[in-house]
Design a protein around this motif. Structure first.
Motif, PDB file in Angstrom:
ATOM      1  N   LEU A 186      41.123  18.596  17.574  1.00 52.68           N
ATOM      2  CA  LEU A 186      39.909  18.184  18.271  1.00 52.68           C
ATOM      3  C   LEU A 186      38.735  18.053  17.310  1.00 52.68           C
ATOM      4  CD1 LEU A 186      40.164  20.356  21.518  1.00 52.68           C
ATOM      5  CD2 LEU A 186      40.566  17.899  21.290  1.00 52.68           C
ATOM      6  N   VAL A 187      38.564  19.054  16.446  1.00 54.87           N
ATOM      7  CA  VAL A 187      37.419  19.033  15.521  1.00 54.87           C
ATOM      8  C   VAL A 187      37.581  17.941  14.480  1.00 54.87           C
ATOM      9  CG1 VAL A 187      36.153  20.347  13.789  1.00 54.87           C
ATOM     10  CG2 VAL A 187      36.907  21.466  15.884  1.00 54.87           C
ATOM     11  N   LEU A 188      38.764  17.870  13.858  1.00 57.59           N
ATOM     12  CA  LEU A 188      38.969  16.859  12.818  1.00 57.59           C
ATOM     13  C   LEU A 188      38.928  15.450  13.394  1.00 57.59           C
ATOM     14  CD1 LEU A 188      41.818  18.469  10.678  1.00 57.59           C
ATOM     15  CD2 LEU A 188      39.363  18.521  10.272  1.00 57.59           C
ATOM     16  N   GLY A 189      39.371  15.311  14.651  1.00 50.77           N
ATOM     17  CA  GLY A 189      39.361  13.996  15.270  1.00 50.77           C
ATOM     18  C   GLY A 189      37.985  13.563  15.730  1.00 50.77           C
ATOM     19  N   GLN A 190      37.216  14.496  16.287  1.00 50.81           N
ATOM     20  CA  GLN A 190      35.910  14.155  16.850  1.00 50.81           C
ATOM     21  C   GLN A 190      34.770  14.317  15.852  1.00 50.81           C
ATOM     22  OE1 GLN A 190      35.708  12.811  19.911  1.00 50.81           O
ATOM     23  NE2 GLN A 190      37.953  12.981  19.965  1.00 50.81           N
ATOM     24  N   LEU A 191      34.902  15.254  14.928  1.00 56.52           N
ATOM     25  CA  LEU A 191      33.834  15.522  13.952  1.00 56.52           C
ATOM     26  C   LEU A 191      34.421  15.555  12.538  1.00 56.52           C
ATOM     27  CD1 LEU A 191      32.060  18.413  15.898  1.00 56.52           C
ATOM     28  CD2 LEU A 191      31.245  16.048  15.713  1.00 56.52           C
ATOM     29  N   PRO A 192      34.957  14.446  12.068  1.00 52.15           N
ATOM     30  CA  PRO A 192      35.618  14.449  10.757  1.00 52.15           C
ATOM     31  C   PRO A 192      34.682  14.805   9.605  1.00 52.15           C
ATOM     32  CG  PRO A 192      35.301  12.205  11.552  1.00 52.15           C
ATOM     33  CD  PRO A 192      34.979  13.108  12.695  1.00 52.15           C
ATOM     34  N   GLY A 193      33.418  14.401   9.703  1.00 57.09           N
ATOM     35  CA  GLY A 193      32.471  14.714   8.637  1.00 57.09           C
ATOM     36  C   GLY A 193      32.234  16.200   8.496  1.00 57.09           C
ATOM     37  N   PHE A 194      32.331  16.930   9.611  1.00 52.83           N
ATOM     38  CA  PHE A 194      32.204  18.380   9.598  1.00 52.83           C
ATOM     39  C   PHE A 194      33.552  19.036   9.313  1.00 52.83           C
ATOM     40  CE2 PHE A 194      32.567  22.293  12.216  1.00 52.83           C
ATOM     41  CZ  PHE A 194      31.701  23.109  11.491  1.00 52.83           C
ATOM     42  N   LEU A 207      46.653  18.542  -0.077  1.00 51.63           N
ATOM     43  CA  LEU A 207      47.935  17.839   0.014  1.00 51.63           C
ATOM     44  C   LEU A 207      47.800  16.343  -0.282  1.00 51.63           C
ATOM     45  CD1 LEU A 207      49.313  19.527   3.239  1.00 51.63           C
ATOM     46  CD2 LEU A 207      50.298  19.747   0.960  1.00 51.63           C
ATOM     47  N   GLY A 208      46.567  15.864  -0.355  1.00 50.08           N
ATOM     48  CA  GLY A 208      46.355  14.439  -0.574  1.00 50.08           C
ATOM     49  C   GLY A 208      46.760  13.601   0.610  1.00 50.08           C
ATOM     50  N   ASP A 209      46.659  14.185   1.813  1.00 54.67           N
ATOM     51  CA  ASP A 209      47.119  13.514   3.033  1.00 54.67           C
ATOM     52  C   ASP A 209      45.980  12.710   3.664  1.00 54.67           C
ATOM     53  OD1 ASP A 209      48.418  12.666   5.248  1.00 54.67           O
ATOM     54  OD2 ASP A 209      48.757  14.641   6.125  1.00 54.67           O
ATOM     55  N   ARG A 210      45.727  11.558   3.125  1.00 51.68           N
ATOM     56  CA  ARG A 210      44.668  10.705   3.668  1.00 51.68           C
ATOM     57  C   ARG A 210      45.153   9.807   4.798  1.00 51.68           C
ATOM     58  NH1 ARG A 210      39.982  10.851   1.142  1.00 51.68           N
ATOM     59  NH2 ARG A 210      39.848  11.916  -0.878  1.00 51.68           N
ATOM     60  N   LEU A 211      46.458   9.779   5.011  1.00 50.06           N
ATOM     61  CA  LEU A 211      46.980   9.016   6.147  1.00 50.06           C
ATOM     62  C   LEU A 211      46.645   9.737   7.458  1.00 50.06           C
ATOM     63  CD1 LEU A 211      48.635   6.638   7.199  1.00 50.06           C
ATOM     64  CD2 LEU A 211      50.689   8.057   6.931  1.00 50.06           C
ATOM     65  N   THR A 212      46.829  11.052   7.469  1.00 49.63           N
ATOM     66  CA  THR A 212      46.501  11.847   8.653  1.00 49.63           C
ATOM     67  C   THR A 212      45.011  12.061   8.782  1.00 49.63           C
ATOM     68  OG1 THR A 212      48.622  13.002   8.475  1.00 49.63           O
ATOM     69  CG2 THR A 212      46.928  14.035   9.835  1.00 49.63           C
ATOM     70  N   PHE A 213      44.345  12.302   7.652  1.00 52.76           N
ATOM     71  CA  PHE A 213      42.911  12.609   7.680  1.00 52.76           C
ATOM     72  C   PHE A 213      42.208  11.815   6.576  1.00 52.76           C
ATOM     73  CE2 PHE A 213      39.372  15.843   6.998  1.00 52.76           C
ATOM     74  CZ  PHE A 213      38.669  15.442   8.134  1.00 52.76           C
ATOM     75  N   PRO A 214      41.809  10.578   6.877  1.00 55.56           N
ATOM     76  CA  PRO A 214      41.211   9.713   5.854  1.00 55.56           C
ATOM     77  C   PRO A 214      39.923  10.262   5.249  1.00 55.56           C
ATOM     78  CG  PRO A 214      41.845   8.452   7.809  1.00 55.56           C
ATOM     79  CD  PRO A 214      41.954   9.890   8.171  1.00 55.56           C
ATOM     80  N   GLU A 215      39.200  11.116   5.987  1.00 48.54           N
ATOM     81  CA  GLU A 215      37.917  11.634   5.509  1.00 48.54           C
ATOM     82  C   GLU A 215      38.067  12.838   4.592  1.00 48.54           C
ATOM     83  OE1 GLU A 215      38.676  11.028   8.594  1.00 48.54           O
ATOM     84  OE2 GLU A 215      37.368   9.396   9.242  1.00 48.54           O
ATOM     85  N   ALA A 216      39.289  13.184   4.218  1.00 46.91           N
ATOM     86  CA  ALA A 216      39.524  14.374   3.398  1.00 46.91           C
ATOM     87  C   ALA A 216      38.844  14.254   2.041  1.00 46.91           C
ATOM     88  CB  ALA A 216      41.025  14.587   3.206  1.00 46.91           C
ATOM     89  N   LEU A 217      38.461  15.403   1.495  1.00 44.44           N
ATOM     90  CA  LEU A 217      37.869  15.468   0.169  1.00 44.44           C
ATOM     91  C   LEU A 217      38.926  15.164  -0.887  1.00 44.44           C
ATOM     92  CD1 LEU A 217      35.882  18.792   0.715  1.00 44.44           C
ATOM     93  CD2 LEU A 217      34.901  16.491   0.677  1.00 44.44           C
ATOM     94  N   SER A 218      38.533  15.168  -2.140  1.00 46.42           N
ATOM     95  CA  SER A 218      39.492  14.970  -3.224  1.00 46.42           C
ATOM     96  C   SER A 218      40.386  16.204  -3.336  1.00 46.42           C
ATOM     97  CB  SER A 218      38.761  14.741  -4.547  1.00 46.42           C
ATOM     98  OG  SER A 218      38.033  15.899  -4.927  1.00 46.42           O
ATOM     99  N   VAL A 219      41.500  16.054  -4.018  1.00 47.03           N
ATOM    100  CA  VAL A 219      42.466  17.155  -4.145  1.00 47.03           C
ATOM    101  C   VAL A 219      41.844  18.395  -4.799  1.00 47.03           C
ATOM    102  CG1 VAL A 219      44.633  17.867  -5.210  1.00 47.03           C
ATOM    103  CG2 VAL A 219      44.457  15.620  -4.120  1.00 47.03           C
ATOM    104  N   PRO A 220      41.159  18.266  -5.947  1.00 48.33           N
ATOM    105  CA  PRO A 220      40.577  19.471  -6.561  1.00 48.33           C
ATOM    106  C   PRO A 220      39.541  20.149  -5.669  1.00 48.33           C
ATOM    107  CG  PRO A 220      40.633  17.663  -8.130  1.00 48.33           C
ATOM    108  CD  PRO A 220      40.942  17.070  -6.793  1.00 48.33           C
ATOM    109  N   LEU A 221      38.692  19.363  -5.016  1.00 46.09           N
ATOM    110  CA  LEU A 221      37.683  19.950  -4.143  1.00 46.09           C
ATOM    111  C   LEU A 221      38.320  20.618  -2.934  1.00 46.09           C
ATOM    112  CD1 LEU A 221      34.798  17.299  -4.154  1.00 46.09           C
ATOM    113  CD2 LEU A 221      34.809  19.571  -5.198  1.00 46.09           C
ATOM    114  N   GLY A 222      39.384  20.012  -2.420  1.00 48.14           N
ATOM    115  CA  GLY A 222      40.095  20.615  -1.290  1.00 48.14           C
ATOM    116  C   GLY A 222      40.679  21.959  -1.652  1.00 48.14           C
TER     117      GLY A 222
END
Length: 246
Positions: A186-194, A207-222
């Motif tokens: 719910l949170v990632l879907g509705q408030l991805p920036g948060f 994990l570098g999973d930008r298919l599931t969550f395109p707004e994800a940070l870079s791998v090192p920052l994650g």
């Protein structure tokens, strides 16, 4: 510290919680991986086969939820049974107890991760072979595998840290389970920036999973953000444990 850590490792592998959660995690993940492979078309294309292989390996990170549940049980089990008082009595200090349990939960999480990656590679290779393709083991594949192990290891640490804060076993387990399944979606879907700054968003980033969550940070920052979340909650749990009665 070494003796306390050894004792916590012994407690962690005693009983049926560890094998039960491991088996559940691996069976659940296997079904998802089979769905990913058999739901994909065009596997004759090497690019599609490689992307599917990466997807299967990324799904090994889903075992982090079960690692966190086990981490919570490592801590809250003694509060539920009342054994925490005896543990503190025989330990050099409360901080040592906290550190030892966090360490044991992290080791258990790494075990979840290693087995999850091994299962992902095995199930993925067999399923892809049945579809006339093969598992791609390129540089990204190895990077994802390492990230999945790290995510599960930090998952165990995260669950134990939550356990030190919450203490109540049912509340900790249900909270982790509900948030890890429904809440984060719910949170990632509705408030991805948060959501990208929350632990779950950090997991997708690592994990570098930008298919599931395109707004994800870079791998090192994650990875840095996920570790920071674990440390902050662990410090909060330690502070509460030092100040409150057992």
């Amino acid at each position: 510290m070494r003796d306390q850590f050894s004792a916590e490792l012994l407690k962690a592998r005693s009983g049926g919680a560890l094998p039960a959660l491991l088996l559940t995690a691996l069976l659940t993940a296997a079904l998802g991986k089979l769905g990913a492979v058999y739901g994909e078309s065009g596997l004759a294309d090497p690019g599609v086969a490689a992307a599917t292989s990466h997807r299967v390996l990324i799904m090994a990170g889903s075992c982090a939820l079960f690692a966190s549940l086990f981490g919570a049980l490592v801590v809250t089990g003694e509060f539920r049974s009342g054994a925490i008082g005896r543990t503190v009595l025989h330990a050099p200090g409360r901080s040592v107890v906290v550190a030892a349990k966090l360490g044991a939960a992290t080791v258990a999480g790494l075990l979840f991760g290693l087995l999850a990656v091994a299962e992902a590679a095995t199930v993925g290779a067999l399923a892809l072979a049945a579809r006339g393709s093969g598992l791609a083991l390129d540089a990204r594949s190895w990077g994802i595998a390492g990230a999945a192990v790290a995510v599960c290891g930090l998952g165990g640490l995260w669950g134990a840290a939550i356990g030190w804060v919450v203490r109540h076993q049912l509340a900790a387990v249900v909270g982790l389970l509900v948030w890890g399944t429904v809440g984060q979606l719910l949170v990632l879907g509705q408030l991805p920036g948060f959501g990208r700054f929350l632990p779950e968003g950090a997991q997708y980033a690592l994990l570098g999973d930008r298919l599931t969550f395109p707004e994800a940070l870079s791998v090192p920052l994650g990875g840095l953000l996920l570790a920071l979340w674990c440390v902050l909650v662990a410090l909060a749990g330690r502070t509460l444990f030092l100040r409150q009665d057992v």
